[in-house]
Design an enzyme around this catalytic site. Sequence first.
Site, PDB file in Angstrom:
ATOM      1  N   GLU A 238       0.846  -1.200   0.000  1.00  0.00           N
ATOM      2  CA  GLU A 238       0.000   0.000   0.000  1.00  0.00           C
ATOM      3  C   GLU A 238       0.883   1.253   0.000  1.00  0.00           C
ATOM      4  OE1 GLU A 238      -3.498   1.951   2.870  1.00  0.00           O
ATOM      5  OE2 GLU A 238      -2.154   0.400   3.645  1.00  0.00           O
ATOM      6  N   LYS A 293     -10.189   1.644  -3.096  1.00  0.00           N
ATOM      7  CA  LYS A 293     -10.536   1.072  -1.794  1.00  0.00           C
ATOM      8  C   LYS A 293     -12.037   1.205  -1.556  1.00  0.00           C
ATOM      9  CE  LYS A 293      -8.587   0.751   2.862  1.00  0.00           C
ATOM     10  NZ  LYS A 293      -7.610   1.305   3.816  1.00  0.00           N
ATOM     11  N   CYS A 345      -5.366  -3.197   2.958  1.00  0.00           N
ATOM     12  CA  CYS A 345      -5.235  -3.103   4.418  1.00  0.00           C
ATOM     13  C   CYS A 345      -6.539  -3.399   5.148  1.00  0.00           C
ATOM     14  CB  CYS A 345      -4.659  -1.737   4.799  1.00  0.00           C
ATOM     15  SG  CYS A 345      -3.959  -1.697   6.469  1.00  0.00           S
TER      16      CYS A 345
END
Length: 410
Positions: A238, A293, A345
């Site tokens: 990331e 995301k 994440c």
Amino acid sequence: MFLLKTNHFNKINIIKGFITSIWLSAFIYLSFFGFEIKIINSIFGLLGIYFLLTIPKNSLFFAGFFTGIFWCNWMAVSLQYYDLTFIFPLVLLGIGIVFGIIFYLFAIIDNVIFRSFAIFIFTFTSPFGFNWMKFELLFIDSYFSTSKIAFALILISLTLYICIKKFKYAPLYLLILAINFSNNLNLEEPKINISMPQMMINQDLKWQKEYINDLIKNNFIKIEDAIKENKDLIILPETAFSFVLNRKPEILNKLIELSYNIDIIVGALYVENREVFNASYHFFNGNYEIAKKVVLVPFGEEIPLPKFFVDLINDIFYNGASDYSKASAPTDFLIKGEKFRNAICYEATTDKIFEDLGDTKYMVVISNNAWFIPSIEPTLQDLLLKYYSKKYGVMIFHTVNGSPNKIYRP
């Protein structure tokens, strides 16, 4: 005399709450230090639930207070990168109070049956959108299953043990039904040669302008090394490129050129229509695609409060910066004929990212844990990824900056 009795009563409640929090948190810290012993985690997990069901109502607040801090103290670690270390104690206090209140509500009707029901309902909730306190996780490295049914059986068994006077040990036989008898899912690894280079770059370096060129150079060295090793795919963490990548055409074009030799997945920011996304870029055969995301980090990437409070908090603590934007649905990458669900994440530890998997058996997760070093955050994330891999039968390839890369097999 009354004051002495009151003080004694309060101390007893605090001690009982603290002991309960130790049983509920021990598995995280044992894992942190490299101890994953099934019998110990099984016993401690059962003790934690038993104490939640039996300690006095007033002790529940303290159980939640200390458990919240034991599980979530890492949230305050990232404040150092915003020059906000002075509010570290306030954040810890706030975390403790929120979970203290939640635990206290388990006994709003103070009998063991209601308390058991309330604890089970809690496993379906995500206070402020944050779902990392999962009681099923107590048994991830134990002899018990982590399914909802198994957790319900554990609660029923302990509740009946507490309530029944005759044959009171009989309900404990229900625990046998909660044991995990299933073997690991025999899922074949993808027929792809994957490079997952380990990154350990300090967070305070990632955003320094003078370090950007070194960061870029290091990323390209990793990609070129993977090409020399005849890898099919390289996964970088990331924000491996800590800037808006689609606004850097010279870097974008170089990645596109390299993608004729290897598929590349790399984390970076993405801007579209003045909206900023935390994203994964997939470069392949001279093309690229974006996975934005879907689930943002509460109080990190978005503030789960009404807009007035969001604007106020952003003005006070983040110099007026806006929350990130998010996609409405997950993205799958097709790599050498295999589908990989993308996750960044925190969202890899939510049910939403696993929706509509279809025939997708693999997941690429990229993280930047350097925000939370040193802390137990990587350990808790590791346990959660293990949990979700088993829950959905998905093999997870996790590439991280700041903590060890891992592959999770269901």
